[in-house]
Write an enzyme that holds these catalytic residues in place. Sequence first.
Site, mmCIF file in Angstrom:
data_model
loop_
_atom_site.group_PDB
_atom_site.id
_atom_site.type_symbol
_atom_site.label_atom_id
_atom_site.label_comp_id
_atom_site.label_asym_id
_atom_site.label_seq_id
_atom_site.Cartn_x
_atom_site.Cartn_y
_atom_site.Cartn_z
ATOM 1 N N GLU A 53 -23.999 -22.774 -13.418
ATOM 2 C CA GLU A 53 -22.898 -22.973 -13.166
ATOM 3 C C GLU A 53 -21.591 -21.834 -13.050
ATOM 4 O O GLU A 53 -21.741 -21.189 -13.860
ATOM 5 C CB GLU A 53 -21.820 -23.725 -13.536
ATOM 6 C CG GLU A 53 -22.265 -25.456 -14.665
ATOM 7 C CD GLU A 53 -21.442 -26.003 -14.899
ATOM 8 O OE1 GLU A 53 -20.616 -26.918 -14.328
ATOM 9 O OE2 GLU A 53 -21.430 -26.225 -16.021
ATOM 10 N N ARG A 85 -28.751 -23.605 -29.275
ATOM 11 C CA ARG A 85 -27.833 -22.530 -28.390
ATOM 12 C C ARG A 85 -27.793 -21.535 -29.197
ATOM 13 O O ARG A 85 -28.079 -21.121 -31.029
ATOM 14 C CB ARG A 85 -26.584 -22.784 -28.245
ATOM 15 C CG ARG A 85 -26.473 -24.437 -27.700
ATOM 16 C CD ARG A 85 -24.789 -24.187 -27.541
ATOM 17 N NE ARG A 85 -23.884 -23.323 -27.426
ATOM 18 C CZ ARG A 85 -22.427 -23.589 -26.716
ATOM 19 N NH1 ARG A 85 -21.992 -24.497 -27.088
ATOM 20 N NH2 ARG A 85 -22.103 -22.283 -26.748
ATOM 21 N N LYS A 141 -17.697 -20.091 -21.677
ATOM 22 C CA LYS A 141 -17.076 -19.908 -20.766
ATOM 23 C C LYS A 141 -15.457 -19.632 -20.652
ATOM 24 O O LYS A 141 -14.630 -19.197 -20.315
ATOM 25 C CB LYS A 141 -18.061 -19.950 -19.637
ATOM 26 C CG LYS A 141 -19.569 -20.010 -19.327
ATOM 27 C CD LYS A 141 -19.694 -20.056 -18.288
ATOM 28 C CE LYS A 141 -19.863 -21.782 -17.487
ATOM 29 N NZ LYS A 141 -21.357 -21.402 -16.484
#
Length: 747
Positions: free
Chosen positions: A271, A486, A496
Amino acid sequence: MAALDSLSLFTGLGLSEQKARETLKNTVLSAQLREAATQAQQTLGSSIDKATGTLLYGLASRLRDPRRLSFLVSYIASRKIHTETQLSAALEYVQSHPLDPINTEDFEQECGVGVVVTPEQIEEAVEAAINRHRAKLLVERYHFNMGLLMGEARAALRWADGKMIKHEVDMQVLHLLGPKTETDLEKKPKVAKARPGETDRRTAKDVVENGEAVVQTLSLMEQLRGEALKFHKPGENYKTPGYVTTPHTMDLLKQHLEITGGQVRTRFPPEPNGILHIGHAKAINFNFGYAKANNGICFLRFDDTNPEKEEAKFFTAIYDMVAWLGYTPYKVTYASDYFDQLYAWAVELICRGQAYVCHQRGEELKGHNTLPSPWRDRPTEESLLLFEAMRKGKFAEGEATLRMKLVMEDGKMDPVAYRVKYTPHHRTGDTWCIYPTYDYTHCLCDSIEHITHSLCTKEFQARRSSYFWLCNALDVYCPVQWEYGRLNLHYAVVSKRKILQLVAAGAVRYVGVTVAQTTMEPHLLEACVRDVLNDTAPRAMAVLEPLQVVITNFPAAKALDIQVPNFPADETKGFHQVPFGSNVFIERTDFKEEPEPGYKRLAWGQPVGLRHTGYVIELQHVVKGPSGCVESLKVTCRHADAGEKPKAFIHWVSQPLTCEIRLYERLFQHKNPEDPAEVPGGFLSDLNPASLQVVEAALVDCSVALAKPFDKFQFERLGYFSVDPDSNQGQLVFNRTVTLKEDPGKV
């Protein structure tokens, strides 16, 4: 006015103005630091030096019992506690002794108060450690684990300066083994003993060494292949456990193979609403790396379905990061490329009775135990008309959504497919006022691009059911979603959103595989970085704190041209030329007028060699200014082979360029800054005030004059550096990527 006084007080401790302002936002931390600094000033009767200020900040940010603040400040101000090791011991002591009164004699003994460790003791402790491992050291040479030597010396001298121990180990090992050979520079496979009962390790392979089973660590690409052994072959999606088939599946897979030719296709779909972090590096390497390992292709697809949070700088930064990691996307695409098709499929979904327009508000849809929508069974024709009205802007934001009729793996019911947003899109402008969600967009974009392996992190496992359901509900090609763990990193935040908070606070600059979640120690990552840069970063010389040296008997009328190997271990990789004149600059720390025992660099009666020149310099005169500070040195020089070999060779520059050098340290003081148990004040309160030191007038040799942003160099004896994009003509800026060797104090 009080805030201004506190700001001045905090900057006086060595904090930058920005960090001081950020500290003021934390009421508890600022109150403790203010009290500590005020008491220290009263004790000292003068300003507080930076070293003491750093300790006071560390005390204020880590002390859990405010009653002990005054007691500990008195020890710091009187310099009885003057190292980070002592402060950590003191904090541990008061935490484990909560009752009054504190036994000062016991406290001081536990914290090393009054203990003086001499250079001779360090030399003896290192020598003893080397002697214990001498036989193995002579066999393994520089492949030997030097951390073991430093660890044993630190164990023997708990209160010794870690950097002094490291320096002494380096010097004694060099004296014993001599310079590194080509064999020393070859990478040694890392091995580790298998854990009891551990029989299936996909990130390692079993070998037998000296009759004993060990586990050999594999490279990143080998790990990717190992973890991906269970992955399906293109076109064999149906063989994947959990894959849902329909009467149309085999025909769709046949069409898919005709389009792709059986090629592996992956994608990296970020994104564009934030700054990438270390976890994204794993995702980039996994997606691009798996495709590359299988002669496939990888798309870079921007999931630009949320116009409120997207900015052009994020698109550029993400593309630059992919390129910086060494990958070139097969094609750069955007979810917005497919808005027309996605809308048409949404209409088709309504027609098939699998979606409906709902008027529940956002707060009613949050969580997993939401009430069923009263509009779930509304007529298809009604939903079609309302969805068209949504597109034409007849509903306010939040008044209507399009929802899909399914229950996800985590129990969430009827996820939203479209919502109303009146924010112009960076690519489509005002064409749309409804935008698809991730749950709706992701799998369909994968289908359009005929992705074979949709690789995503473990938190998206709950969306796998919706992924398969939606493709099958529309009878379109259905890829396979695979999840992996992760990657987290100690002393860092991997979010983020939180990174954007750090940027907004001015704390950082904007720069641009197993199934289990992985948390790495920073020193392991740094070791990998050193391995790569040692083979790829050419050498240069730079001086951070310049001290002018005048060679009074320089052997030539003008500067000599010195040939310096780009890679000393492999001179076939070429040389660069630097001038060597009668005026040179050395590191100020490479000279001491009154050296302590064990000091091996320039001093009275102790000459040093200048690297690559073939010359040795010897001190003749020290030039001092009015304040008594050393301003320059006058020396004589001789050929290195014309006398006794010096104890050390130092780096230097002559006719240099002025540059800015940024020295980065850990951003956070604690291992897990997001853990409230470790950092009650939140991660922003845990910032390391010494995380960035800017050297504005450093000197570097002229061989780097034409360097471009992101070019990498090893500055001899200093570390690995990269050219920052802030550089401009005539003023280079370098960022330190990593030091030459691991600092044992950081482990």
